[in-house]
Design a protein around this motif. Structure first.
Motif, short mmCIF file in Angstrom:
data_model
loop_
_atom_site.label_atom_id
_atom_site.label_comp_id
_atom_site.label_asym_id
_atom_site.label_seq_id
_atom_site.Cartn_x
_atom_site.Cartn_y
_atom_site.Cartn_z
N ASP A 1 0.85 -1.19 0.00
CA ASP A 1 0.00 0.00 0.00
C ASP A 1 0.89 1.24 0.00
OD1 ASP A 1 -1.89 1.98 0.29
OD2 ASP A 1 -2.57 1.35 2.29
N MET A 2 1.48 1.53 -1.17
CA MET A 2 2.42 2.65 -1.26
C MET A 2 1.71 3.99 -1.10
SD MET A 2 5.35 1.50 -1.33
CE MET A 2 6.04 -0.11 -1.46
N ALA A 3 0.48 4.10 -1.58
CA ALA A 3 -0.26 5.36 -1.41
C ALA A 3 -0.51 5.62 0.08
CB ALA A 3 -1.57 5.32 -2.19
N GLY A 4 -0.87 4.58 0.80
CA GLY A 4 -1.09 4.72 2.24
C GLY A 4 0.20 5.04 2.98
N ALA A 5 1.28 4.39 2.56
CA ALA A 5 2.59 4.66 3.18
C ALA A 5 3.01 6.10 2.91
CB ALA A 5 3.64 3.69 2.64
N GLU A 6 2.79 6.57 1.67
CA GLU A 6 3.15 7.95 1.34
C GLU A 6 2.35 8.93 2.20
OE1 GLU A 6 3.06 11.18 -2.30
OE2 GLU A 6 2.39 9.13 -2.70
N GLU A 7 1.07 8.68 2.34
CA GLU A 7 0.21 9.57 3.15
C GLU A 7 0.70 9.64 4.59
OE1 GLU A 7 -4.32 9.41 4.85
OE2 GLU A 7 -3.99 8.68 2.82
N MET A 8 1.03 8.50 5.15
CA MET A 8 1.50 8.47 6.54
C MET A 8 2.85 9.16 6.69
SD MET A 8 -1.04 7.11 8.06
CE MET A 8 -0.46 6.76 9.69
N LEU A 9 3.74 8.97 5.72
CA LEU A 9 5.05 9.60 5.78
C LEU A 9 4.95 11.11 5.60
CD1 LEU A 9 7.14 6.93 3.91
CD2 LEU A 9 7.48 7.67 6.29
N GLN A 10 4.06 11.55 4.74
CA GLN A 10 3.84 12.99 4.59
C GLN A 10 3.35 13.57 5.91
OE1 GLN A 10 4.73 14.92 2.22
NE2 GLN A 10 4.69 13.81 0.30
N ARG A 11 2.49 12.85 6.60
CA ARG A 11 2.00 13.30 7.91
C ARG A 11 3.15 13.34 8.91
NH1 ARG A 11 -0.67 10.73 12.61
NH2 ARG A 11 -1.86 12.39 13.61
N ALA A 12 3.96 12.30 8.93
CA ALA A 12 5.11 12.27 9.84
C ALA A 12 6.07 13.41 9.55
CB ALA A 12 5.84 10.92 9.72
N LEU A 13 6.26 13.71 8.28
CA LEU A 13 7.13 14.80 7.89
C LEU A 13 6.60 16.13 8.42
CD1 LEU A 13 9.57 15.81 6.28
CD2 LEU A 13 8.13 15.80 4.24
N ARG A 14 5.28 16.37 8.25
CA ARG A 14 4.68 17.61 8.76
C ARG A 14 4.81 17.71 10.28
NH1 ARG A 14 0.85 16.08 5.00
NH2 ARG A 14 -0.58 15.33 6.60
N ILE A 15 4.59 16.59 10.97
CA ILE A 15 4.72 16.58 12.43
C ILE A 15 6.14 16.93 12.84
CG2 ILE A 15 4.76 15.07 14.47
CD1 ILE A 15 2.36 13.57 13.19
N ASN A 16 7.11 16.28 12.23
CA ASN A 16 8.50 16.52 12.62
C ASN A 16 8.95 17.94 12.29
OD1 ASN A 16 8.51 13.93 13.51
ND2 ASN A 16 10.29 13.28 12.34
N GLU A 17 8.51 18.47 11.16
CA GLU A 17 8.86 19.85 10.83
C GLU A 17 8.26 20.81 11.86
OE1 GLU A 17 9.47 19.83 6.01
OE2 GLU A 17 7.43 20.07 6.77
N LYS A 18 7.05 20.53 12.29
CA LYS A 18 6.37 21.38 13.27
C LYS A 18 7.04 21.28 14.65
CE LYS A 18 1.63 22.16 14.85
NZ LYS A 18 0.26 21.64 14.73
N VAL A 19 7.40 20.08 15.06
CA VAL A 19 7.96 19.85 16.39
C VAL A 19 9.43 20.26 16.46
CG1 VAL A 19 8.54 18.07 18.11
CG2 VAL A 19 6.31 18.04 16.98
N PHE A 20 10.23 19.89 15.47
CA PHE A 20 11.68 20.06 15.55
C PHE A 20 12.22 21.21 14.71
CE2 PHE A 20 10.94 15.48 16.29
CZ PHE A 20 11.46 15.38 17.56
N GLY A 21 11.44 21.69 13.76
CA GLY A 21 11.93 22.69 12.82
C GLY A 21 12.30 22.02 11.51
N PRO A 22 12.31 22.77 10.40
CA PRO A 22 12.46 22.16 9.08
C PRO A 22 13.83 21.58 8.77
CG PRO A 22 12.43 24.55 8.92
CD PRO A 22 12.11 24.22 10.35
N GLU A 23 14.86 21.94 9.50
CA GLU A 23 16.22 21.48 9.19
C GLU A 23 16.79 20.54 10.24
OE1 GLU A 23 17.86 22.18 6.28
OE2 GLU A 23 15.97 23.11 5.69
N HIS A 24 15.93 19.92 11.03
CA HIS A 24 16.38 19.04 12.11
C HIS A 24 16.58 17.62 11.60
CE1 HIS A 24 16.29 16.82 15.93
NE2 HIS A 24 16.65 17.97 16.48
N GLU A 25 17.48 16.91 12.25
CA GLU A 25 17.78 15.52 11.89
C GLU A 25 16.52 14.65 11.86
OE1 GLU A 25 20.45 11.79 13.61
OE2 GLU A 25 20.40 13.67 14.72
N GLU A 26 15.60 14.89 12.78
CA GLU A 26 14.37 14.08 12.83
C GLU A 26 13.48 14.30 11.61
OE1 GLU A 26 13.52 11.63 14.96
OE2 GLU A 26 15.48 11.91 15.90
#
Length: 147
Positions: A28-53
């Protein structure tokens, strides 16, 4: 309150990672992409856009996008991952080398010989600096590029 919010966001990110692995395993690559995009938004919000996470979901996301045939999206994520790694670890770090290697082979898939050569030569230079000119794997890769 801010600390508690951050903990919840981080927990949500790690829960996403488990779901992503399951979706990838089931194709389910579409589902995996959706979840990773969400994880990316979360990490950018929590850690900042240039953080290792932020680099972690980028690294996973490029693989999913590549598997879906979205080579442009995959390249964008890999370049973002590379930029973060360079800022966090410096230009000669082994993680940077890995991203250069991946970008080089992605450029081969895109039939971009100049881009492929740039990133694969950069990978080789980092490997030579890390392991020396006599390292068997480095020599083998150098021979491969010379072909």
């Amino acid at each position: 309150y801010a600390g508690e919010y951050k903990k919840k966001e981080i927990a949500a990110y790690w829960a996403n990672c488990e779901v992503v692995e399951s979706k990838e395993e089931n194709g389910d690559m579409a589902g995996a992409e959706e979840m990773l995009q969400r994880a990316l938004r979360i990490n950018e919000k929590v850690f900042g856009p240039e953080h290792e996470e932020v680099g972690k979901p980028c690294h996973q996301l490029w693989q999913v996008l590549r598997a879906k045939g979205d080579l442009e999206g995959a390249e964008e994520m890999l370049r973002k991952c590379l930029r973060i790694q360079e800022n966090m670890f410096g230009p000669g770090h082994s993680n940077v080398a890995t991203s250069c290697f991946n970008l080089g082979y992605l450029m081969v898939e895109k039939r971009d010989k100049i881009g492929a050569n740039h990133f694969l030569q950069r990978y080789l230079r980092i490997q030579e600096n890390l392991h020396g000119f006599t390292d068997p794997q480095t020599n083998e890769f150098r021979d491969f590029l010379d072909m």
